[in-house]
Design a protein around this motif. Structure first.
Motif, PDB file in Angstrom:
ATOM      1  N   THR A   1     -46.918   9.753 -57.587  1.00 56.54           N
ATOM      2  CA  THR A   1     -48.013   9.152 -57.254  1.00 56.54           C
ATOM      3  C   THR A   1     -48.816   7.883 -56.801  1.00 56.54           C
ATOM      4  O   THR A   1     -48.459   7.462 -56.052  1.00 56.54           O
ATOM      5  N   ALA A   2     -50.538   7.961 -56.629  1.00 56.77           N
ATOM      6  CA  ALA A   2     -51.093   6.859 -55.842  1.00 56.77           C
ATOM      7  C   ALA A   2     -50.592   5.562 -55.799  1.00 56.77           C
ATOM      8  O   ALA A   2     -50.795   4.401 -55.639  1.00 56.77           O
ATOM      9  N   ARG A   3     -50.714   5.241 -57.472  1.00 59.81           N
ATOM     10  CA  ARG A   3     -50.254   4.381 -58.056  1.00 59.81           C
ATOM     11  C   ARG A   3     -49.051   3.680 -57.880  1.00 59.81           C
ATOM     12  O   ARG A   3     -49.554   2.543 -57.458  1.00 59.81           O
ATOM     13  N   LYS A   4     -47.823   4.544 -57.360  1.00 59.99           N
ATOM     14  CA  LYS A   4     -46.427   3.968 -57.096  1.00 59.99           C
ATOM     15  C   LYS A   4     -46.674   3.606 -55.563  1.00 59.99           C
ATOM     16  O   LYS A   4     -46.232   3.178 -55.417  1.00 59.99           O
ATOM     17  N   VAL A   5     -47.431   4.020 -54.870  1.00 60.23           N
ATOM     18  CA  VAL A   5     -47.166   3.978 -53.639  1.00 60.23           C
ATOM     19  C   VAL A   5     -48.473   2.798 -53.371  1.00 60.23           C
ATOM     20  O   VAL A   5     -48.091   2.120 -52.513  1.00 60.23           O
TER      21      VAL A   5
ATOM     22  N   VAL B   1     -46.972  -0.206 -51.206  1.00 60.00           N
ATOM     23  CA  VAL B   1     -47.828  -1.145 -50.407  1.00 60.00           C
ATOM     24  C   VAL B   1     -47.692  -2.236 -50.206  1.00 60.00           C
ATOM     25  O   VAL B   1     -47.652  -2.696 -49.456  1.00 60.00           O
ATOM     26  N   ILE B   2     -48.456  -2.731 -51.316  1.00 64.75           N
ATOM     27  CA  ILE B   2     -48.734  -4.404 -51.970  1.00 64.75           C
ATOM     28  C   ILE B   2     -47.398  -5.110 -51.689  1.00 64.75           C
ATOM     29  O   ILE B   2     -47.486  -6.005 -50.846  1.00 64.75           O
ATOM     30  N   HIS B   3     -46.373  -4.402 -52.228  1.00 63.74           N
ATOM     31  CA  HIS B   3     -45.078  -4.958 -52.039  1.00 63.74           C
ATOM     32  C   HIS B   3     -44.764  -5.457 -51.103  1.00 63.74           C
ATOM     33  O   HIS B   3     -43.779  -6.264 -50.326  1.00 63.74           O
ATOM     34  N   ALA B   4     -45.337  -3.760 -49.623  1.00 61.63           N
ATOM     35  CA  ALA B   4     -44.708  -4.582 -48.603  1.00 61.63           C
ATOM     36  C   ALA B   4     -45.353  -5.579 -47.485  1.00 61.63           C
ATOM     37  O   ALA B   4     -44.838  -5.813 -46.720  1.00 61.63           O
ATOM     38  N   THR B   5     -46.758  -5.661 -48.275  1.00 60.88           N
ATOM     39  CA  THR B   5     -47.947  -5.778 -46.722  1.00 60.88           C
ATOM     40  C   THR B   5     -47.275  -7.798 -47.201  1.00 60.88           C
ATOM     41  O   THR B   5     -48.508  -8.597 -46.856  1.00 60.88           O
TER      42      THR B   5
ATOM     43  N   GLU C   1     -33.066   1.405 -39.261  1.00 58.43           N
ATOM     44  CA  GLU C   1     -32.442   0.145 -39.594  1.00 58.43           C
ATOM     45  C   GLU C   1     -33.448  -1.029 -40.609  1.00 58.43           C
ATOM     46  O   GLU C   1     -33.823  -1.253 -38.552  1.00 58.43           O
ATOM     47  N   VAL C   2     -34.633  -0.799 -41.569  1.00 56.67           N
ATOM     48  CA  VAL C   2     -35.120  -1.581 -42.072  1.00 56.67           C
ATOM     49  C   VAL C   2     -35.470  -2.539 -43.132  1.00 56.67           C
ATOM     50  O   VAL C   2     -34.718  -2.313 -44.060  1.00 56.67           O
ATOM     51  N   CYS C   3     -36.108  -3.162 -43.382  1.00 56.95           N
ATOM     52  CA  CYS C   3     -36.148  -3.998 -44.744  1.00 56.95           C
ATOM     53  C   CYS C   3     -37.086  -2.587 -45.576  1.00 56.95           C
ATOM     54  O   CYS C   3     -37.069  -1.741 -45.451  1.00 56.95           O
ATOM     55  N   GLN C   4     -36.179  -3.183 -45.986  1.00 56.48           N
ATOM     56  CA  GLN C   4     -35.991  -2.622 -47.769  1.00 56.48           C
ATOM     57  C   GLN C   4     -37.404  -1.815 -48.689  1.00 56.48           C
ATOM     58  O   GLN C   4     -37.466  -1.180 -48.628  1.00 56.48           O
ATOM     59  N   PRO C   5     -38.563  -2.757 -48.380  1.00 50.16           N
ATOM     60  CA  PRO C   5     -39.867  -2.189 -49.121  1.00 50.16           C
ATOM     61  C   PRO C   5     -40.853  -1.262 -47.693  1.00 50.16           C
ATOM     62  O   PRO C   5     -41.592  -0.442 -48.240  1.00 50.16           O
ATOM     63  N   LEU C   6     -39.964  -0.788 -46.674  1.00 51.62           N
ATOM     64  CA  LEU C   6     -40.658  -0.095 -45.684  1.00 51.62           C
ATOM     65  C   LEU C   6     -39.640   1.596 -46.514  1.00 51.62           C
ATOM     66  O   LEU C   6     -40.928   2.066 -46.406  1.00 51.62           O
ATOM     67  N   VAL C   7     -38.674   1.308 -46.363  1.00 50.16           N
ATOM     68  CA  VAL C   7     -37.917   2.440 -46.849  1.00 50.16           C
ATOM     69  C   VAL C   7     -38.821   2.852 -48.013  1.00 50.16           C
ATOM     70  O   VAL C   7     -38.082   4.006 -47.874  1.00 50.16           O
ATOM     71  N   THR C   8     -38.724   2.187 -49.174  1.00 48.72           N
ATOM     72  CA  THR C   8     -38.778   2.320 -50.460  1.00 48.72           C
ATOM     73  C   THR C   8     -40.425   3.611 -49.880  1.00 48.72           C
ATOM     74  O   THR C   8     -40.741   4.245 -50.817  1.00 48.72           O
TER      75      THR C   8
ATOM     76  N   SER D   1     -46.319  -9.609 -40.434  1.00 47.99           N
ATOM     77  CA  SER D   1     -45.962  -8.527 -40.299  1.00 47.99           C
ATOM     78  C   SER D   1     -45.980  -7.666 -41.045  1.00 47.99           C
ATOM     79  O   SER D   1     -45.421  -5.958 -40.895  1.00 47.99           O
ATOM     80  N   GLY D   2     -46.271  -7.552 -43.105  1.00 45.25           N
ATOM     81  CA  GLY D   2     -45.863  -7.112 -43.832  1.00 45.25           C
ATOM     82  C   GLY D   2     -46.889  -5.698 -43.252  1.00 45.25           C
ATOM     83  O   GLY D   2     -46.729  -4.335 -43.028  1.00 45.25           O
ATOM     84  N   PRO D   3     -48.284  -6.042 -43.913  1.00 45.37           N
ATOM     85  CA  PRO D   3     -49.694  -4.860 -43.063  1.00 45.37           C
ATOM     86  C   PRO D   3     -48.928  -4.750 -41.242  1.00 45.37           C
ATOM     87  O   PRO D   3     -49.470  -3.327 -41.409  1.00 45.37           O
ATOM     88  N   ALA D   4     -48.873  -5.449 -40.597  1.00 42.18           N
ATOM     89  CA  ALA D   4     -48.220  -4.711 -39.192  1.00 42.18           C
ATOM     90  C   ALA D   4     -47.169  -3.437 -39.572  1.00 42.18           C
ATOM     91  O   ALA D   4     -47.957  -2.608 -38.986  1.00 42.18           O
ATOM     92  N   ALA D   5     -46.272  -3.391 -40.622  1.00 38.07           N
ATOM     93  CA  ALA D   5     -44.965  -2.603 -40.561  1.00 38.07           C
ATOM     94  C   ALA D   5     -45.213  -1.921 -41.212  1.00 38.07           C
ATOM     95  O   ALA D   5     -44.946  -0.357 -41.115  1.00 38.07           O
ATOM     96  N   VAL D   6     -46.536  -1.659 -42.043  1.00 38.97           N
ATOM     97  CA  VAL D   6     -46.792  -0.977 -43.050  1.00 38.97           C
ATOM     98  C   VAL D   6     -48.184  -0.298 -42.359  1.00 38.97           C
ATOM     99  O   VAL D   6     -48.041   1.245 -42.210  1.00 38.97           O
ATOM    100  N   SER D   7     -49.188  -0.482 -41.292  1.00 31.94           N
ATOM    101  CA  SER D   7     -49.553  -0.051 -41.071  1.00 31.94           C
ATOM    102  C   SER D   7     -48.560   1.111 -39.290  1.00 31.94           C
ATOM    103  O   SER D   7     -49.130   2.193 -39.516  1.00 31.94           O
ATOM    104  N   GLY D   8     -47.943   0.368 -38.980  1.00 24.22           N
ATOM    105  CA  GLY D   8     -46.459   0.677 -37.640  1.00 24.22           C
ATOM    106  C   GLY D   8     -46.255   2.132 -38.553  1.00 24.22           C
ATOM    107  O   GLY D   8     -45.970   3.595 -37.893  1.00 24.22           O
ATOM    108  N   LEU D   9     -45.647   2.263 -40.237  1.00 20.05           N
ATOM    109  CA  LEU D   9     -44.843   3.029 -40.941  1.00 20.05           C
ATOM    110  C   LEU D   9     -45.821   4.317 -40.665  1.00 20.05           C
ATOM    111  O   LEU D   9     -45.842   5.441 -40.685  1.00 20.05           O
TER     112      LEU D   9
END
Length: 132
Positions: A90-94, A98-102, A73-80, A108-116
């Motif tokens: 596509t790279a553009r969607k990803v 990434v921008i939305h999650a960071t 169970e994590v925040c929706q931006p990470l799930v997405t 917090s966002g950049p660290a969570a994305v790095s962890g993901l």
């Protein structure tokens, strides 16, 4: 070993203001990586006990976040983001995901994305638990 994981997790907490965010992202990556539900549970279980032990040194909110992440169970931006990566989007969607999650918090966002991303990589390379 699980002792080594616990020690490394403690170091992450002590050295980074967003260490718990990285750990939550890492656990999310393990859940999102390939494999059967059994293999995912095995990967997560291997890390959860030492991580939850190390989380005792954090605040109530951090402990709650790590506990939730241990169940996937994590925040929706990470799930997405994980779903887009897993589906071969596509790279553009990803990139947009990434921008939305960071943008979550200052670090917090950049660290969570790095962890993901680390958890996804580790989960995809995992074959069986290391011998203890």
């Amino acid at each position: 070993s699980t002792q080594g994981v616990s020690s490394a997790a403690s170091d992450v907490y002590k050295r980074q203001p967003s260490g718990e965010d990285f750990i939550c992202g890492f656990l999310a990556g393990l859940w999102a990586s390939n494999g059967s539900i059994h293999s995912k549970k095995t990967r997560v279980k291997y890390f959860c006990t030492p991580l939850l032990c190390a989380a005792r040194d954090t605040c109530d909110i951090s402990r709650a976040l790590i506990r939730a992440a241990s169940f996937g169970e994590v925040c929706q931006p990470l799930v997405t983001l994980a779903r887009l990566i897993g589906s071969g989007a596509t790279a553009r969607k990803v990139e947009k995901a990434v921008i939305h999650a960071t943008i979550i918090g200052d670090t917090s966002g950049p660290a969570a994305v790095s962890g993901l991303l680390s958890g996804l990589h580790f989960g995809c390379c995992w074959t069986k638990p290391p011998k203890v």
